[in-house]
Design a protein around this motif. Structure first.
Motif, mmCIF file in Angstrom:
data_model
loop_
_atom_site.group_PDB
_atom_site.id
_atom_site.type_symbol
_atom_site.label_atom_id
_atom_site.label_comp_id
_atom_site.label_asym_id
_atom_site.label_seq_id
_atom_site.Cartn_x
_atom_site.Cartn_y
_atom_site.Cartn_z
ATOM 1 N N GLY A 247 -1.833 -2.470 1.513
ATOM 2 C CA GLY A 247 -0.400 -2.232 1.359
ATOM 3 C C GLY A 247 -0.111 -0.858 0.786
ATOM 4 O O GLY A 247 0.836 -0.172 1.210
ATOM 5 N N MET A 248 -0.945 -0.410 -0.161
ATOM 6 C CA MET A 248 -0.745 0.920 -0.744
ATOM 7 C C MET A 248 -0.967 2.025 0.279
ATOM 8 O O MET A 248 -0.303 3.066 0.232
ATOM 9 N N LEU A 249 -1.890 1.813 1.210
ATOM 10 C CA LEU A 249 -2.073 2.809 2.270
ATOM 11 C C LEU A 249 -0.774 2.991 3.060
ATOM 12 O O LEU A 249 -0.385 4.130 3.378
ATOM 13 N N TYR A 250 -0.102 1.898 3.353
ATOM 14 C CA TYR A 250 1.146 2.017 4.115
ATOM 15 C C TYR A 250 2.272 2.604 3.263
ATOM 16 O O TYR A 250 3.142 3.320 3.793
ATOM 17 N N LEU A 251 2.251 2.342 1.952
ATOM 18 C CA LEU A 251 3.250 2.972 1.091
ATOM 19 C C LEU A 251 3.048 4.484 1.049
ATOM 20 O O LEU A 251 4.019 5.252 1.087
ATOM 21 N N LYS A 252 1.795 4.928 0.975
ATOM 22 C CA LYS A 252 1.536 6.368 0.978
ATOM 23 C C LYS A 252 1.867 6.977 2.340
ATOM 24 O O LYS A 252 2.333 8.123 2.424
ATOM 25 N N ALA A 253 1.639 6.214 3.410
ATOM 26 C CA ALA A 253 2.031 6.696 4.739
ATOM 27 C C ALA A 253 3.545 6.862 4.819
ATOM 28 O O ALA A 253 4.047 7.822 5.424
ATOM 29 N N ALA A 254 4.271 5.939 4.204
ATOM 30 C CA ALA A 254 5.738 6.025 4.197
ATOM 31 C C ALA A 254 6.211 7.279 3.482
ATOM 32 O O ALA A 254 7.107 7.995 3.964
ATOM 33 N N GLU A 281 5.797 -2.483 6.916
ATOM 34 C CA GLU A 281 4.411 -2.941 7.032
ATOM 35 C C GLU A 281 3.842 -3.254 5.649
ATOM 36 O O GLU A 281 3.167 -4.273 5.455
ATOM 37 N N ALA A 282 4.113 -2.379 4.689
ATOM 38 C CA ALA A 282 3.655 -2.632 3.319
ATOM 39 C C ALA A 282 4.290 -3.902 2.774
ATOM 40 O O ALA A 282 3.644 -4.694 2.060
ATOM 41 N N GLY A 283 5.557 -4.124 3.126
ATOM 42 C CA GLY A 283 6.238 -5.334 2.675
ATOM 43 C C GLY A 283 5.574 -6.600 3.202
ATOM 44 O O GLY A 283 5.516 -7.625 2.504
ATOM 45 N N GLU A 284 5.050 -6.541 4.412
ATOM 46 C CA GLU A 284 4.343 -7.709 4.970
ATOM 47 C C GLU A 284 3.079 -8.015 4.174
ATOM 48 O O GLU A 284 2.751 -9.179 3.920
ATOM 49 N N HIS A 285 2.376 -6.968 3.754
ATOM 50 C CA HIS A 285 1.162 -7.189 2.956
ATOM 51 C C HIS A 285 1.519 -7.672 1.549
ATOM 52 O O HIS A 285 0.776 -8.471 0.960
ATOM 53 N N ALA A 286 2.655 -7.211 1.030
ATOM 54 C CA ALA A 286 3.114 -7.716 -0.265
ATOM 55 C C ALA A 286 3.468 -9.194 -0.168
ATOM 56 O O ALA A 286 3.180 -9.973 -1.090
ATOM 57 N N ALA A 287 4.081 -9.587 0.946
ATOM 58 C CA ALA A 287 4.397 -11.001 1.152
ATOM 59 C C ALA A 287 3.112 -11.817 1.274
ATOM 60 O O ALA A 287 3.036 -12.958 0.778
#
Length: 413
Positions: A247-254, A281-287
């Motif tokens: 999820g953090m990878l997608y947050l950094k991508a954002a 996408e990060a939100g899906e991993h957080a869920a």
């Protein structure tokens, strides 16, 4: 560009070169008074590029280093930053070839304790103390990776990578993106030696952050997305910690995509849309994780995804949207974040409020951030710039509180 950091940088490097003001004035083709006013922050509110290039040439340093935000020496001594830089440049740290005649390497469990202490300090907002903790950790984890064998060696490489990540994160706080980039690259290399996909993903997200802060946002987005694609299957099999670093990878991508949108005059909207997609996408991993947690010091969960939504809106200069997103974060969830994360969110919110014209509110938000983690406001160049911009624009009824805050930040009157 604000004259204060530029003038302080000129003063710092001129003094370091043992050059008098009169000598520097002669080399610049200016008067002594011009130099005095420049270094005192009373001249060149917006220095011309030609002036900055000539100053860098006369001082014998790269232009990007001269115009980098100056670090307040009351927050961290320049020698402290240099200590981290020197540790990264040590022959044994670079090559991993420690002297066999030295002491026995520390056990990996002791290294884990030492790293946990330093990372906890970072998340509490105590950044200055890291300038002494990080060099020792770099040497100790490098020695352990060289001398241990088997699983202990793999663990030592993981701890070395996490230490290098900490150096990267601290350098970002200190405003030294060049140092952050160096540490970030080294962290990825050490992570590969650990053979642990979780450590690989963690290092990749930190390098992505360093690349974005160094002006390489588009490349950063590609890098972290490539890491996510390569490691996703392994991370999903690793459960909650795997979900967190993925999820953090997608947050950094954002964040990289948002920064790329600001830098790209041709297709900013396309980058902005990608930022939104990556946040989702990060939100899906957080869920999938199902809670807020701090596994591997990620602070990952639904609340941190919301924090990054605020940050992305601010990066895209969507101040009103940033304020709305920040206000939607539940008070209880906010209180559960580490102090550094809370203060960082408030600093982002204050910048959003500044963008939205809510300058009095922005001052109060910065004061709340300062109460949580003083160094996040008083010492971090990015936040100090927000304080300076508020002072230049005016803050109405909050003017007195703003002046006191600017004084604590060491900004010239």
């Amino acid at each position: 560009m604000n004259s204060s950091p530029f003038g302080r940088q000129v003063n710092y490097w001129r003094t370091r070169r043992r050059m008098s003001r009169q000598e520097f004035a002669y080399l610049m083709g200016k008067s002594l008074r011009w130099v005095e006013e420049l270094e005192g922050g009373r001249r060149q509110a917006d220095p011309q590029l030609s002036v900055m290039r000539l100053a860098a040439l006369r001082l014998g340093i790269p232009l990007e280093r001269l115009i980098a935000d100056a670090v307040d020496t009351e927050c961290i001594e320049e020698s402290g930053i240099d200590a981290v830089r020197r540790a990264l440049h040590r022959h044994d740290v670079i090559t991993g070839s420690c002297d066999d005649a030295g002491d026995e390497p520390l056990p990996v469990e002791q290294l884990r304790v030492n790293l946990r202490y330093a990372r906890t300090g970072f998340q509490a907002g105590h950044f200055a103390q890291l300038s002494s903790a990080i060099p020792a950790l770099l040497v100790d984890t490098t020695r352990a990776a060289q001398h241990h064998r088997g699983d202990d060696q793999l663990t030592a490489y993981a701890l070395l990578s996490l230490t290098l990540e900490l150096a990267e994160a601290a350098a970002i706080k200190w405003g030294d993106s060049e140092l952050a980039l160096l540490a970030g690259h080294r962290a990825v290399t050490a992570a590969e030696r650990s053979e642990d996909p979780i450590i690989m993903a963690s290092a990749a997200r930190h390098l992505g952050d360093a690349m974005t802060n160094h002006g390489q946002a588009a490349d950063a987005a590609q890098f972290v997305l490539a890491a996510a694609d390569r490691l996703q299957a392994d991370l999903l099999r690793n459960g909650p910690t795997g979900y967190s670093v993925l999820g953090m990878l997608y947050l950094k991508a954002a964040m990289a995509a948002a920064a790329a949108a600001e830098a790209d005059d041709r297709a900013p909207a396309a980058h902005a849309r990608r930022a939104s997609d990556f946040l989702n996408e990060a939100g899906e991993h957080a869920a999938r994780l199902g809670r807020d947690d701090n596994l591997l010091w990620t602070s990952f969960g639904p609340t941190n995804v919301s924090c990054y939504r605020v940050a992305a809106h601010v990066q895209l200069s969507e101040g009103a949207d940033a304020v709305t997103a920040a206000a939607a974060i539940p008070t209880e969830a906010f209180a559960g974040l580490p102090r550094e994360r809370r203060a960082h969110l408030l600093a982002d919110r204050a910048l959003g409020e500044l963008q939205a014209g809510q300058r009095e509110t922005a001052v109060d938000t910065l004061l709340a951030a300062e109460e949580l983690a003083p160094e996040e406001v008083q010492c971090r160049p990015r936040t100090r710039t927000t304080v300076e911009n508020l002072r230049l624009l005016g803050a109405g009824a909050a003017e007195g509180r703003l002046r006191a805050l600017a004084d604590r930040c060491g900004l010239p009157r």
